[in-house]
Design a protein around this motif. Sequence first.
Motif, mmCIF file in Angstrom:
data_model
loop_
_atom_site.group_PDB
_atom_site.id
_atom_site.type_symbol
_atom_site.label_atom_id
_atom_site.label_comp_id
_atom_site.label_asym_id
_atom_site.label_seq_id
_atom_site.Cartn_x
_atom_site.Cartn_y
_atom_site.Cartn_z
ATOM 1 N N ILE A 128 0.848 -1.175 0.000
ATOM 2 C CA ILE A 128 0.000 0.000 0.000
ATOM 3 C C ILE A 128 0.890 1.233 0.000
ATOM 4 C CG2 ILE A 128 -0.261 0.001 2.526
ATOM 5 C CD1 ILE A 128 -3.150 1.086 1.999
ATOM 6 N N GLY B 143 -2.592 5.345 -0.614
ATOM 7 C CA GLY B 143 -3.607 4.321 -0.517
ATOM 8 C C GLY B 143 -3.739 3.378 -1.687
ATOM 9 N N SER C 256 -4.494 -2.257 4.297
ATOM 10 C CA SER C 256 -4.962 -0.914 4.580
ATOM 11 C C SER C 256 -4.006 -0.259 5.561
ATOM 12 C CB SER C 256 -6.394 -0.926 5.135
ATOM 13 O OG SER C 256 -6.459 -1.645 6.354
#
Length: 118
Positions: free
Chosen positions: A51, A55, A70
């Motif tokens: 990531i 994002g 995430s």
Amino acid sequence: QVQLVESGGGLVQPGGSLTLSCAASGSIFSMNAMCWYRQAPGKEREFVAKITSVGSTNYADSVKGRFTISRDNAKNTVYLQMNTLKPEDTAIYYCRAFQSNVPPRSYWGQGTQVTVSS
């Protein structure tokens, strides 16, 4: 210097789920992409997920559609949500963080064990 500490590993049955966490501390300024890798017994360490600072995500084909990476920048933490786990997912999972220093640097966590077994 950046310190990374993984947590959340354990034993889960096939088809189950786990969420791993990786908390970063230290000199985390300019930290960019964060990644998860894994290493099964007798195998080389392999890329799992990435990531970026904004994002964007990327996944290994073996986990695509099952795992979700995430990050929570306020908590300096990256997560790996693992669903529909398979025995072949059994490995030590490592967090890796990249900094845009000169020269660029990366840091590894100590790893957390994930075992998928019935």
